[in-house]
Motif scaffolding. Structure first.
Motif, mmCIF file in Angstrom:
data_model
loop_
_atom_site.group_PDB
_atom_site.id
_atom_site.type_symbol
_atom_site.label_atom_id
_atom_site.label_comp_id
_atom_site.label_asym_id
_atom_site.label_seq_id
_atom_site.Cartn_x
_atom_site.Cartn_y
_atom_site.Cartn_z
ATOM 1 N N THR A 87 103.462 21.735 22.925
ATOM 2 C CA THR A 87 104.786 21.746 23.546
ATOM 3 C C THR A 87 104.887 20.718 24.662
ATOM 4 O O THR A 87 105.939 20.097 24.848
ATOM 5 C CB THR A 87 105.089 23.159 24.095
ATOM 6 N N TYR A 88 103.799 20.506 25.382
ATOM 7 C CA TYR A 88 103.806 19.605 26.530
ATOM 8 C C TYR A 88 103.190 18.238 26.268
ATOM 9 O O TYR A 88 103.049 17.446 27.199
ATOM 10 C CB TYR A 88 103.086 20.261 27.713
ATOM 11 N N ALA A 89 102.845 17.933 25.021
ATOM 12 C CA ALA A 89 102.178 16.655 24.730
ATOM 13 C C ALA A 89 103.017 15.458 25.186
ATOM 14 O O ALA A 89 102.511 14.560 25.873
ATOM 15 C CB ALA A 89 101.847 16.561 23.246
ATOM 16 N N ALA A 90 104.284 15.426 24.839
ATOM 17 C CA ALA A 90 105.137 14.282 25.216
ATOM 18 C C ALA A 90 105.344 14.223 26.727
ATOM 19 O O ALA A 90 105.320 13.139 27.325
ATOM 20 C CB ALA A 90 106.479 14.360 24.500
ATOM 21 N N LEU A 91 105.525 15.371 27.351
ATOM 22 C CA LEU A 91 105.717 15.412 28.800
ATOM 23 C C LEU A 91 104.446 14.961 29.526
ATOM 24 O O LEU A 91 104.508 14.232 30.514
ATOM 25 C CB LEU A 91 106.120 16.816 29.237
ATOM 26 N N GLN A 120 98.677 33.451 36.739
ATOM 27 C CA GLN A 120 97.873 32.269 37.062
ATOM 28 C C GLN A 120 97.107 31.768 35.847
ATOM 29 O O GLN A 120 96.921 30.566 35.691
ATOM 30 C CB GLN A 120 96.946 32.563 38.231
ATOM 31 N N LYS A 121 96.682 32.670 35.003
ATOM 32 C CA LYS A 121 96.016 32.275 33.772
ATOM 33 C C LYS A 121 96.987 31.460 32.908
ATOM 34 O O LYS A 121 96.631 30.398 32.391
ATOM 35 C CB LYS A 121 95.538 33.507 33.022
ATOM 36 N N PHE A 122 98.206 31.949 32.791
ATOM 37 C CA PHE A 122 99.244 31.235 32.055
ATOM 38 C C PHE A 122 99.468 29.839 32.643
ATOM 39 O O PHE A 122 99.495 28.843 31.923
ATOM 40 C CB PHE A 122 100.537 32.067 32.086
ATOM 41 N N LEU A 123 99.625 29.766 33.953
ATOM 42 C CA LEU A 123 99.847 28.462 34.587
ATOM 43 C C LEU A 123 98.653 27.538 34.422
ATOM 44 O O LEU A 123 98.821 26.320 34.327
ATOM 45 C CB LEU A 123 100.205 28.634 36.066
ATOM 46 N N SER A 124 97.436 28.088 34.360
ATOM 47 C CA SER A 124 96.264 27.225 34.156
ATOM 48 C C SER A 124 96.312 26.570 32.776
ATOM 49 O O SER A 124 95.877 25.429 32.612
ATOM 50 C CB SER A 124 94.960 27.998 34.352
ATOM 51 N N VAL A 125 96.856 27.279 31.801
ATOM 52 C CA VAL A 125 97.016 26.697 30.467
ATOM 53 C C VAL A 125 98.067 25.584 30.513
ATOM 54 O O VAL A 125 97.903 24.531 29.901
ATOM 55 C CB VAL A 125 97.384 27.778 29.431
ATOM 56 N N VAL A 126 99.146 25.805 31.264
ATOM 57 C CA VAL A 126 100.175 24.780 31.420
ATOM 58 C C VAL A 126 99.590 23.550 32.113
ATOM 59 O O VAL A 126 99.820 22.415 31.680
ATOM 60 C CB VAL A 126 101.390 25.329 32.202
ATOM 61 N N GLN A 164 116.446 29.035 42.174
ATOM 62 C CA GLN A 164 115.901 29.316 43.503
ATOM 63 C C GLN A 164 114.404 28.981 43.561
ATOM 64 O O GLN A 164 113.954 28.287 44.476
ATOM 65 C CB GLN A 164 116.105 30.792 43.849
ATOM 66 N N ILE A 165 113.652 29.454 42.588
ATOM 67 C CA ILE A 165 112.190 29.271 42.587
ATOM 68 C C ILE A 165 111.811 27.802 42.425
ATOM 69 O O ILE A 165 110.920 27.303 43.116
ATOM 70 C CB ILE A 165 111.528 30.110 41.466
ATOM 71 N N GLY A 166 112.466 27.087 41.527
ATOM 72 C CA GLY A 166 112.129 25.681 41.282
ATOM 73 C C GLY A 166 112.224 24.820 42.528
ATOM 74 O O GLY A 166 111.249 24.162 42.913
ATOM 75 N N PRO A 167 113.385 24.804 43.199
ATOM 76 C CA PRO A 167 113.499 23.990 44.412
ATOM 77 C C PRO A 167 112.523 24.413 45.512
ATOM 78 O O PRO A 167 111.937 23.557 46.183
ATOM 79 C CB PRO A 167 114.948 24.219 44.853
ATOM 80 N N GLU A 168 112.327 25.711 45.682
ATOM 81 C CA GLU A 168 111.408 26.182 46.725
ATOM 82 C C GLU A 168 109.962 25.790 46.417
ATOM 83 O O GLU A 168 109.226 25.381 47.315
ATOM 84 C CB GLU A 168 111.524 27.689 46.900
ATOM 85 N N VAL A 221 111.765 21.156 36.763
ATOM 86 C CA VAL A 221 110.377 21.603 36.574
ATOM 87 C C VAL A 221 110.344 23.030 36.036
ATOM 88 O O VAL A 221 109.628 23.324 35.079
ATOM 89 C CB VAL A 221 109.580 21.498 37.898
ATOM 90 N N LEU A 222 111.121 23.910 36.624
ATOM 91 C CA LEU A 222 111.105 25.302 36.181
ATOM 92 C C LEU A 222 111.728 25.462 34.805
ATOM 93 O O LEU A 222 111.261 26.290 34.011
ATOM 94 C CB LEU A 222 111.798 26.212 37.201
ATOM 95 N N ARG A 223 112.738 24.664 34.496
ATOM 96 C CA ARG A 223 113.296 24.723 33.141
ATOM 97 C C ARG A 223 112.260 24.252 32.116
ATOM 98 O O ARG A 223 112.183 24.790 31.016
ATOM 99 C CB ARG A 223 114.576 23.890 33.056
ATOM 100 N N ALA A 224 111.471 23.277 32.495
ATOM 101 C CA ALA A 224 110.397 22.824 31.602
ATOM 102 C C ALA A 224 109.342 23.912 31.427
ATOM 103 O O ALA A 224 108.774 24.055 30.347
ATOM 104 C CB ALA A 224 109.770 21.547 32.138
ATOM 105 N N LEU A 225 109.113 24.677 32.484
ATOM 106 C CA LEU A 225 108.142 25.775 32.389
ATOM 107 C C LEU A 225 108.630 26.846 31.409
ATOM 108 O O LEU A 225 107.818 27.497 30.752
ATOM 109 C CB LEU A 225 107.886 26.380 33.772
ATOM 110 N N SER A 226 109.931 26.977 31.266
ATOM 111 C CA SER A 226 110.463 27.949 30.304
ATOM 112 C C SER A 226 110.004 27.623 28.886
ATOM 113 O O SER A 226 109.826 28.519 28.061
ATOM 114 C CB SER A 226 111.985 28.033 30.375
ATOM 115 N N ARG A 227 109.785 26.338 28.605
ATOM 116 C CA ARG A 227 109.286 25.948 27.285
ATOM 117 C C ARG A 227 107.901 26.535 27.020
ATOM 118 O O ARG A 227 107.585 26.890 25.879
ATOM 119 C CB ARG A 227 109.261 24.421 27.160
#
Length: 176
Positions: free
Chosen positions: A114-118, A161-167, A52-56, A97-103
């Motif tokens: 974790t996100y170097a290749a992406l 938001q701090k977490f997402l800023s690191v992502v 639900q969250i990913g598509p929205e 996108v949201l499944r990738a955020l689970s990583r």
């Protein structure tokens, strides 16, 4: 090295954000998370329905920032908000996108690795402007806030938001 510690009144008393900048002109920073912040991020994550969250969240990016549609040229009709909201390819990519955020949730101590290749793929193959990662992170936060309402306190939002800023930083890491 310039150090600044930010704590916004009593709302942030439990969550101290520490930013380390190389110099006044550098955007490179390290954001450290403590155990409480890690558990807060996990608690938020456990409440989310990726399907639900990913598509929205992705639809919100495409509607609010229409220039981002250029990265999704093969997705068909995206000329109106209704078309974006009903586009099955947007919904499917939002879930990706949201499944990738689970990583990142699973690897909070090494999000950059974790996100170097992406990050490399978004830079070299997809040619995504890294500023769009911040727009997506903001739209994810808004979508999460709409779903969680009172369960997303100001302290929890600040940690999320701090977490997402690191992502976002990790997703832009291969651009330099």
């Amino acid at each position: 090295m310039l150090h600044s510690h930010l704590a916004a009144d009593s709302l942030m008393s439990d969550t101290l954000l520490t930013y380390h900048r190389r110099d006044a002109h550098s955007s490179v920073r390290r954001v450290e998370a403590n155990d409480k912040e890690r558990s807060t991020v996990r608690a938020v994550w456990e409440k989310l329905d990726i399907d639900q969250i990913g598509p929205e969240a992705l639809a919100r990016v495409l509607i609010v920032y229409p220039w981002t549609e250029r990265y999704f040229g093969g997705f068909g009709d995206m000329f109106t908000a209704t078309a974006v909201l009903n586009n099955s390819k947007v919904a499917a990519q939002g879930k990706v996108v949201l499944r990738a955020l689970s990583r990142a949730v699973e690897n909070m101590d090494n999000i950059k690795g974790t996100y170097a290749a992406l990050s490399r793929m978004h830079y070299k193959k997809l040619n995504v402007d890294p500023d769009n990662f911040k727009l997506l992170a903001d739209c994810i936060t808004i979508t999460v806030a709409c779903k969680l309402k009172g369960d997303l306190s100001p302290q929890t939002q600040a940690t999320w938001q701090k977490f997402l800023s690191v992502v976002v930083e990790a997703m832009g890491s291969q651009y330099s």
